[in-house]
Scaffold this active site. Structure first.
Site, short mmCIF file in Angstrom:
data_model
loop_
_atom_site.label_atom_id
_atom_site.label_comp_id
_atom_site.label_asym_id
_atom_site.label_seq_id
_atom_site.Cartn_x
_atom_site.Cartn_y
_atom_site.Cartn_z
N ASP A 1 0.84 -1.26 -0.02
CA ASP A 1 -0.10 -0.11 -0.07
C ASP A 1 0.83 1.36 0.00
OD1 ASP A 1 -2.53 -1.31 0.40
OD2 ASP A 1 -1.75 -2.03 2.07
N GLU B 1 1.15 -12.65 4.97
CA GLU B 1 2.31 -12.10 4.23
C GLU B 1 3.45 -11.88 5.07
OE1 GLU B 1 -0.82 -9.62 1.20
OE2 GLU B 1 0.25 -8.52 3.00
N GLY C 1 -1.44 -4.65 3.92
CA GLY C 1 -2.66 -5.22 4.73
C GLY C 1 -3.91 -4.48 4.27
C1 5RP Z 1 -2.88 -7.17 0.93
C2 5RP Z 1 -1.67 -6.22 0.78
C3 5RP Z 1 -1.81 -5.73 -0.95
O1 5RP Z 1 -0.44 -6.18 -1.23
C4 5RP Z 1 -1.86 -4.32 -0.91
O2 5RP Z 1 -3.17 -3.84 -0.17
C5 5RP Z 1 -1.79 -3.48 -2.11
O3 5RP Z 1 -2.91 -4.16 -3.02
P1 5RP Z 1 -3.07 -3.85 -4.28
O4 5RP Z 1 -2.15 -4.61 -5.34
O5 5RP Z 1 -4.46 -4.40 -4.82
O6 5RP Z 1 -3.02 -2.44 -4.31
O7 5RP Z 1 -0.95 -6.07 1.40
O8 5RP Z 1 -2.95 -7.57 2.28
#
Ligand code: 5RP
Length: 227
Positions: A88, A107, A99
């Site tokens: 994120d 993860e 997350g």
């Molecule tokens: C999931 C995560 C994802 O890697 C993070 O939210 C990024 O997601 P996206 O690729 O959909 O932008 O940590 O728990």
């Protein structure tokens, strides 16, 4: 390029990046989220050159299986050569907030085991200081109010993620307004709160390589602290 096109470009770049590390015995760790989903789709094209994958969520396991990529439990593999996942936010030291999809605990476990952690993001995820994205904290359900009060003492504004249960049966508090100047110290401090399972700061174990998609192409940033 749209954000989806940037995500697809880094997903393809991740497959190119890891290809040389793979052989018949290799297990690939696979994260969770929309960027990782595109990585899984790209990974399926080279499924004949590695053994299988360990998934960081039920959703990821299902997508891998739909591509006929063998999925192993982490307890049944000796090592994970490389782990690929989105984020994120990332700072210049490749410390992350993760997350958003709620899979942070699994993860973080896979990232801890992996020999190399490759993070794939579009350039909207790059920040100078972590914390504009609310920090997800996975919490044992009965500890929700206690943990929320402790997070307020740290200067945060926790919000309960409604209608969401993690793959581990827990709840998520998304914490706004945290001043994350010292990511490693804060990661440890939040983990010390009784009832916290895990928090979405990946600072003690940052990414080793960040692939960033932008309109000018995919840039590879190696962790400046790696030898
Ligand atoms: C999931 C995560 C994802 O890697 C993070 O939210 C990024 O997601 P996206 O690729 O959909 O932008 O940590 O728990």
């Amino acid at each position: 390029m749209t954000q989806d096109e940037l995500k697809r470009a880094v997903a393809e770049a991740a497959v190119s990046h890891i290809k040389g590390m793979l052989n018949n015995d290799t297990i690939v760790g696979v994260g969770t989220g929309s960027t990782t989903n595109l990585f899984i789709d790209a990974l399926a094209r080279i499924k004949h050159i590695f053994d299988g994958a360990v998934a960081s969520s039920v959703a990821t396991a299902e997508r891998l299986k739909a591509h006929n990529i063998p999925v192993y439990e982490l307890t049944s593999v000796d090592k994970i050569t490389v782990y690929v996942d989105g984020a994120d936010e990332s700072n210049a030291n490749l410390q992350l907030i993760k997350g958003g999809g709620g899979a942070l605990t699994r993860e973080k476990i896979i990232a801890a085991v992996a020999e190399q952690f490759v993070c794939i993001v579009d350039d909207s995820k790059l920040v100078d200081i972590l914390g504009q994205f609310p920090l997800p904290v996975e919490v044992i359900p009965m500890a929700r109010s206690h943990v929320a009060r402790e997070l307020v003492k740290l200067g945060g504004a926790p919000e309960y993620r409604h209608d969401f249960v993690t793959d581990n049966g827990n709840i998520i508090l998304d914490v706004y307004n945290l001043d994350i100047q010292q990511p490693i110290a804060l990661e440890s401090r939040i983990n010390d709160i009784v009832g916290v399972v895990c928090n979405g700061l990946f600072a003690a174990r940052p990414a080793d390589v960040l692939l960033v998609g932008s309109d000018t192409g995919v840039q590879q940033i190696n962790n400046p602290r790696n030898p």
